[in-house]
Design an enzyme around this catalytic site. Sequence first.
Site, mmCIF file in Angstrom:
data_model
loop_
_atom_site.group_PDB
_atom_site.id
_atom_site.type_symbol
_atom_site.label_atom_id
_atom_site.label_comp_id
_atom_site.label_asym_id
_atom_site.label_seq_id
_atom_site.Cartn_x
_atom_site.Cartn_y
_atom_site.Cartn_z
ATOM 1 N N HIS A 34 0.989 -1.410 -0.355
ATOM 2 C CA HIS A 34 0.070 -0.015 -0.075
ATOM 3 C C HIS A 34 0.999 1.079 0.068
ATOM 4 C CE1 HIS A 34 -4.059 2.249 1.020
ATOM 5 N NE2 HIS A 34 -2.734 3.069 0.951
ATOM 6 N N ASP A 41 2.456 3.195 2.722
ATOM 7 C CA ASP A 41 1.516 4.455 2.197
ATOM 8 C C ASP A 41 1.786 5.664 2.173
ATOM 9 O OD1 ASP A 41 -1.276 4.965 2.651
ATOM 10 O OD2 ASP A 41 -1.513 4.673 4.108
ATOM 11 N N HIS A 89 -10.383 1.270 0.348
ATOM 12 C CA HIS A 89 -9.316 2.370 2.061
ATOM 13 C C HIS A 89 -10.390 2.326 2.661
ATOM 14 C CE1 HIS A 89 -6.104 4.343 -0.690
ATOM 15 N NE2 HIS A 89 -6.099 5.175 0.563
HETATM 16 FE FE FE2 Z 1 -4.074 4.568 2.214
#
Ligand code: FE2
Length: 417
Positions: free
Chosen positions: A56, A309, A210
């Site tokens: 991610h 992320d 998400h």
């Molecule tokens: Fe994200």
Amino acid sequence: MKKLFKNVRLKGCSQPVDLYVENGVFKEIGPYLQVKCDDTVDLGGKLAVPPYVDAHLHLDYVYTARKEGARNDTGTLFEGIQRWSETKGDITVEEVKERAKKAIKQEVLQGVQFIRTHADVTDPKITGLKALLELREELKDYVTIQIVSFPQEGMYAYKGGDELVEEGLKMGADCVGGIPHYEFAREFGEKSVHKTVELALKHDKMIDVHCDETDDEQSRFLELLATLTYMEGIGEKTAASHTCAFGSYNNAYAFKLMKVLGLSKINFISCPTENIYLQGRFDTYPKRRGLTRVKEIIEAGMNICFGQDSIEDPWYPAGSGNLMIVLDHGIHIAQTMSFDDFENALDLITVNGAKTLNISDQYGIEEGKPASFITLNADNPVDAVLRRVGVLDSVRNGEFLFRRAPEVITTNLEFLK
Ligand code: FE2
């Protein structure tokens, strides 16, 4: 081309083994292999594991945190979205590629060979996706990239959002994304989850939503995503990213939810450094950790992995692409630090990520699979994680991406030698 990588340690093996590679594929794995080959390298008895998987990452956002107007003063997820929305207007394909390349290089030099990135498609020019599609092809010898067609500003927060997501799939994205907790009304959030599944089936794509990235215990889109993908039999091709609200659900509801999660076989992606930073912002004290139920998901035998992320973007000012740091934070925050946990901790940034990306058939140190692996500066998985060791070698399809000499310390002090 025949190559022998001698003297590595594998998890669970009592003695070092050799890896014999033919034409980029593991041909034979075992101790003291006697084979004729073109090239032999001794890897010094270090631990070899499959390459790191960053499941991610937002490559189109990297290194934008310091841009004029992008500063996120509250540190909340929602201000991050607002700052990105206000400053994304001037991005170009070349500029996104330059920033993303820098981040990919950082990750590859730290052992990553597989990245799933989200590309914001809520921009009528779809600039980020165009840039990442080009990089997916240009850099495929160094890293495998999967791209999610991701509606950062919602599918139904304005007209045409869902069409942009579909356009992203037609352009070549690998996965359908969604952000149901950000839609303006719960019904629209639900509608977006239905649409995500519908688009995945229509275009034969994977799903990565998400999902419930909020401390709001009423954010319950995970149950819908799990139920729909269970009914369609596509849970294994589905990932629920973040699911922070799952950490705030009451236990009676969480207990009930576990059943459909298990049945659906969906994958979970947690981003520990990001969510410990972003969540809990509306709490005084006690202040929540903001992570999903990592420990309970593992104990229930479901698949969960970790991701970076962000790297210096309006959501998160730090991030270096070093998954060992993400792992170290994750196991602390999730309280998964028994010695059995340590033994298996690397799975969270290797095999579990590969399962989430649906690449397990091409991933792992096994005969018949592509000869891709990294070595860590330790001889067993527990020490590797306890000492947060670095990556010494990265091999992809039988060829070195890089080799790194172990750290050398100079001292005259006998005690420190
Ligand atoms: Fe994200």
